[in-house]
Design a protein around this motif. Structure first.
Motif, PDB file in Angstrom:
ATOM      1  N   ASP A   3       0.854  -1.179   0.000  1.00  0.00           N
ATOM      2  CA  ASP A   3       0.000   0.000   0.000  1.00  0.00           C
ATOM      3  C   ASP A   3       0.894   1.235   0.000  1.00  0.00           C
ATOM      4  OD1 ASP A   3      -1.892   1.980   0.433  1.00  0.00           O
ATOM      5  OD2 ASP A   3      -3.015   0.761   1.857  1.00  0.00           O
ATOM      6  N   THR A   4       0.727   2.128  -0.949  1.00  0.00           N
ATOM      7  CA  THR A   4       1.576   3.315  -1.051  1.00  0.00           C
ATOM      8  C   THR A   4       0.926   4.564  -0.463  1.00  0.00           C
ATOM      9  OG1 THR A   4       0.753   3.773  -3.275  1.00  0.00           O
ATOM     10  CG2 THR A   4       2.760   2.448  -3.098  1.00  0.00           C
ATOM     11  N   ARG A   5      -0.294   4.440   0.071  1.00  0.00           N
ATOM     12  CA  ARG A   5      -0.937   5.600   0.699  1.00  0.00           C
ATOM     13  C   ARG A   5      -0.170   5.957   1.970  1.00  0.00           C
ATOM     14  NH1 ARG A   5      -6.641   3.767   2.076  1.00  0.00           N
ATOM     15  NH2 ARG A   5      -5.457   1.889   2.505  1.00  0.00           N
ATOM     16  N   ARG A  19      -4.343   4.148   7.018  1.00  0.00           N
ATOM     17  CA  ARG A  19      -3.968   4.978   5.875  1.00  0.00           C
ATOM     18  C   ARG A  19      -5.162   5.688   5.237  1.00  0.00           C
ATOM     19  NH1 ARG A  19       1.266   3.234   3.983  1.00  0.00           N
ATOM     20  NH2 ARG A  19       1.931   1.393   5.113  1.00  0.00           N
ATOM     21  N   THR A  20      -6.328   5.581   5.858  1.00  0.00           N
ATOM     22  CA  THR A  20      -7.512   6.196   5.273  1.00  0.00           C
ATOM     23  C   THR A  20      -7.891   7.449   6.052  1.00  0.00           C
ATOM     24  OG1 THR A  20      -8.332   4.073   4.477  1.00  0.00           O
ATOM     25  CG2 THR A  20      -9.932   5.848   4.657  1.00  0.00           C
TER      26      THR A  20
END
Length: 88
Positions: A3-5, A19-20
């Motif tokens: 995941d790159t977020r 990450r949200t």
């Protein structure tokens, strides 16, 4: 696939999705220093606090666990706060 977020600063270790971003919240990106790339939720910050930045706990700074990292708004880029120094 990774995941790159960006990670959100101060999310709980057991948060199912750290990450949200929360809808309706205001975030700045931390640039440089030990928290580089993370997002900081500044929704509850006053205008004065937003102008001065924040001293954030970080286990990865110069002073290790219990240390703090100073982040300040970048001139001309209020959505990016740059790492300025580490302290105890």
């Amino acid at each position: 696939m990774s995941d790159t977020r960006p990670w959100i600063y101060s999310t709980d270790h057991d948060d199912p999705d750290p990450r949200t971003p929360e809808p309706g919240h205001v975030y700045v990106q931390l640039v440089g220093g030990p928290l580089d790339g993370q997002l900081l939720d500044i929704t509850g910050y006053t205008p004065e606090e937003r102008a001065h930045g924040a001293l954030l706990m970080s286990n990865h700074g110069l002073h290790g666990p219990g240390g703090r990292s100073d982040y300040e708004p970048r001139p001309g880029a209020p959505d990016r706060w740059a790492g300025a120094a580490d302290t105890t």
